[in-house]
Scaffold this active site. Sequence first.
Site, PDB file in Angstrom:
ATOM      1  CE  LYS A 101      -2.438   2.925   3.250  1.00 49.54           C
ATOM      2  NZ  LYS A 101      -2.976   3.184   4.588  1.00 49.54           N
ATOM      3  CD1 TRP A 147     -12.397  -2.111   0.392  1.00 50.12           C
ATOM      4  CD2 TRP A 147     -10.825  -3.250   1.501  1.00 50.12           C
ATOM      5  NE1 TRP A 147     -12.363  -3.386  -0.100  1.00 50.12           N
ATOM      6  CE2 TRP A 147     -11.418  -4.109   0.565  1.00 50.12           C
ATOM      7  CE3 TRP A 147      -9.809  -3.738   2.321  1.00 50.12           C
ATOM      8  CZ2 TRP A 147     -11.036  -5.445   0.411  1.00 50.12           C
ATOM      9  CZ3 TRP A 147      -9.421  -5.062   2.175  1.00 50.12           C
ATOM     10  CH2 TRP A 147     -10.035  -5.900   1.232  1.00 50.12           C
ATOM     11  CG  HIS A 148      -6.732   2.010   4.194  1.00 50.64           C
ATOM     12  ND1 HIS A 148      -5.435   1.674   4.474  1.00 50.64           N
ATOM     13  CD2 HIS A 148      -7.494   1.032   4.758  1.00 50.64           C
ATOM     14  CE1 HIS A 148      -5.395   0.536   5.165  1.00 50.64           C
ATOM     15  NE2 HIS A 148      -6.638   0.121   5.335  1.00 50.64           N
ATOM     16  CE1 TYR A 149     -14.724   4.932   1.913  1.00 50.07           C
ATOM     17  CE2 TYR A 149     -13.850   2.851   1.079  1.00 50.07           C
ATOM     18  CZ  TYR A 149     -14.797   3.555   1.793  1.00 50.07           C
ATOM     19  OH  TYR A 149     -15.827   2.893   2.399  1.00 50.07           O
ATOM     20  CG  HIS A 150      -8.029   9.374   2.849  1.00 51.33           C
ATOM     21  ND1 HIS A 150      -7.449   8.249   2.305  1.00 51.33           N
ATOM     22  CD2 HIS A 150      -7.211  10.407   2.539  1.00 51.33           C
ATOM     23  CE1 HIS A 150      -6.324   8.583   1.705  1.00 51.33           C
ATOM     24  NE2 HIS A 150      -6.155   9.894   1.822  1.00 51.33           N
TER      25      HIS A 150
END
Length: 567
Positions: free
Chosen positions: A404, A500-503
């Site tokens: 990542k 899935w770490h969208y921000h």
Amino acid sequence: MEASSITVSLQFLLLLFFTTIFFPSSFASQQQDKPPSYLKMVANASEFPLEDYYDYIIVGGGTAGCPLAATLSQSHRVLILERGGVIHGKLNLMNQEGFLNTLLSATANNANNEDSPAQSFVSEDGVLNARGRVLGGSSAINAGFYSRADCEFFTKSGLNWDLKLVNESYEWVEREIVFRPDLKTWQSAVRDGLLEAGVGPYNGFTLDHATGTKIGGSTFDSQGKRHSSADLLRYARHSNLRIAVYASVERLLLASSSSSFAPNSATGSSVIGVLYRDQNGRYHHAMLKDFGEVILSAGAIGSPQLLLLSGIGPRPYLSSWGIPVAHHLPYVGHFLYDNPRNGITILPSVPLEHSLIQVVGITNSGAYIEAASNVVPFLSPPQTAFIRSSASPLYLTVGTLISKISGPVSAGFLRLASTDVRFNPIVRFNYFSNGVDVEKCVNGTRKLGDVLRSRAMNDFKFRNWLGVRDFRFIGPALPNDQTDYAEMADFCKRTVSTIWHYHGGCVVGRVVNRHLKVIGIDSLRIVDGSVFSVSPGTNPQATLMMLGRYFGLKIIREREGKGTHEL
Ligand SMILES: Cc1cc2nc3c(=O)[nH]c(=O)nc-3n(C[C@H](O)[C@H](O)[C@H](O)COP(=O)(O)OP(=O)(O)OC[C@H]3O[C@@H](n4cnc5c(N)ncnc54)[C@H](O)[C@@H]3O)c2cc1C
Ligand SMILES: *[C@@H]1O[C@H](CO)[C@@H](O)[C@H](O)[C@H]1NC(C)=O
Ligand SMILES: *[C@@H]1O[C@H](CO)[C@@H](O)[C@H](O)[C@H]1NC(C)=O
Ligand SMILES: *[C@@H]1O[C@H](CO)[C@@H](O)[C@H](O)[C@H]1NC(C)=O
């Protein structure tokens, strides 16, 4: 390295975390625990009055929303409005092995089925992604890895952090729901491989962020049972907190600030309450008492969506939908980010135990290396006549290594697909549109190559017919020549996926100020992952739970000080 590949069905290639087949729930026999005490505060939205008054109305009972509500309820009357149901009793959510099944059912089900705790969406980049839709939010469907933010995050996120209070807030979370994981074969080998590959020093088990290789915390306990931010509701003052589930907030209710609600306001509007819909389609008004606030904790997709639906956003864009403009705020939905994930999956030559993320390699070249081992159905290709029945696929555990990138800097945006809040907005992340992100990915995937070449990984190789030991990759292998930048960059773009770490979407300085108040609107704050323009640490949930606790304490103190010294 020579990559030998095995023949797999198309569905199998999608694997890692995504397949389209259900596998049997061997864990379904696991005993049910007794219901958590917070359930006493929970009721279906349909049982709530059509109009009621609160000091704080929290939209979204998610990762940040639950600790925020628990904290505020110590001194104020608080309402949580959560569009999903509760995790308790849903076996897939309650334990590690159910992780994939939850995501699978999200993909298979109608995206608007409120009973499905994970809502899937596909970004315009073509990457399948997911949002939590249950009390506990995405912390109730995630991989459970827990690690605090890097120091740089606190200097660069635009907030005036009180670092002592930050630490106390992390500890408040950790006391209740964070555990030390027990490493088995795959995670131990990855740890050793990272150290051989030069990702040092070895920092052992720690919740802190530090360059090198470490074992992080987990929100799964030693029995494999999930804990989520909903468990932090245990800290709430029960008499002060109401939690409505299946409560879909449709819009904020605004009044011009000449009203008595915001006598000191120099700006346009003030929030006075919210409008929500129960599962029977009935509308309810939750209204603010004097000096109260609405706090959006609906996540990086949900919070910007609700602002837009309430007429807070770019004027020309809102007008194009016929939404009356309450306040022109040009960057709502912009500066939306997702960290690309790239990796490889192998079929190991030895059996592996199931594991979600437990170990992380924190490099100083822009990438974090993590690993998982999952059970997946192995579908024989239809032509293969040798396997007895396609109705009984083989179940195998595969090992995954992922990279990542930190940041990222490539930004995207979100826009409405509908004025119905239940439909996912249209999301675009523009992965790798900035060359810095490509470089970090090349650095990270090269490091994966180093890990694969380590002695620790030898045990997982197969001997081929020439007697040479090599990996069996499921899906794409790394390019043979990992010194070739262009080939590595192509691998990054070709195999991009999400962790899935969208921000972002409501970032500090553009949509909210450093007190997380929405710029130009009174009595409205945002406390969730939408306010950050970088993802904190290696994995964000620790910091989002801390944020909820931290802002709960800040808001209470601010009110005790009667607003004389603002946060
Ligand atoms: C599959 C997956 C795996 C992950 N793995 C990890 C991991 O191992 N470690 C880690 O640190 N992070 C992980 N993450 C990321 C992390 O879980 C999220 O970044 C974090 O939970 C987001 O928190 P949030 O408070 O911003 O939003 P959320 O927790 O998503 O909360 C938003 C809440 O608002 C509700 N909501 C939205 N709109 C409305 C509305 N209109 N009305 C009422 N309610 C609404 C939603 O239902 C939801 O409950 C993972 C995420 C996913 C999806
Ligand atoms: C709440 O609503 C859900 C879904 O509509 C339903 O399954 C459940 O029985 C309801 N609970 C109560 C207490 O009415
Ligand atoms: C907060 O915790 C970190 C990591 O444990 C530590 O390094 C730091 O000194 C602490 N800061 C304060 C202000 O207590
Ligand atoms: C990629 O790695 C190299 C070598 O370690 C380093 O010099 C460079 O800064 C890294 N790139 C980024 C964007 O971090």
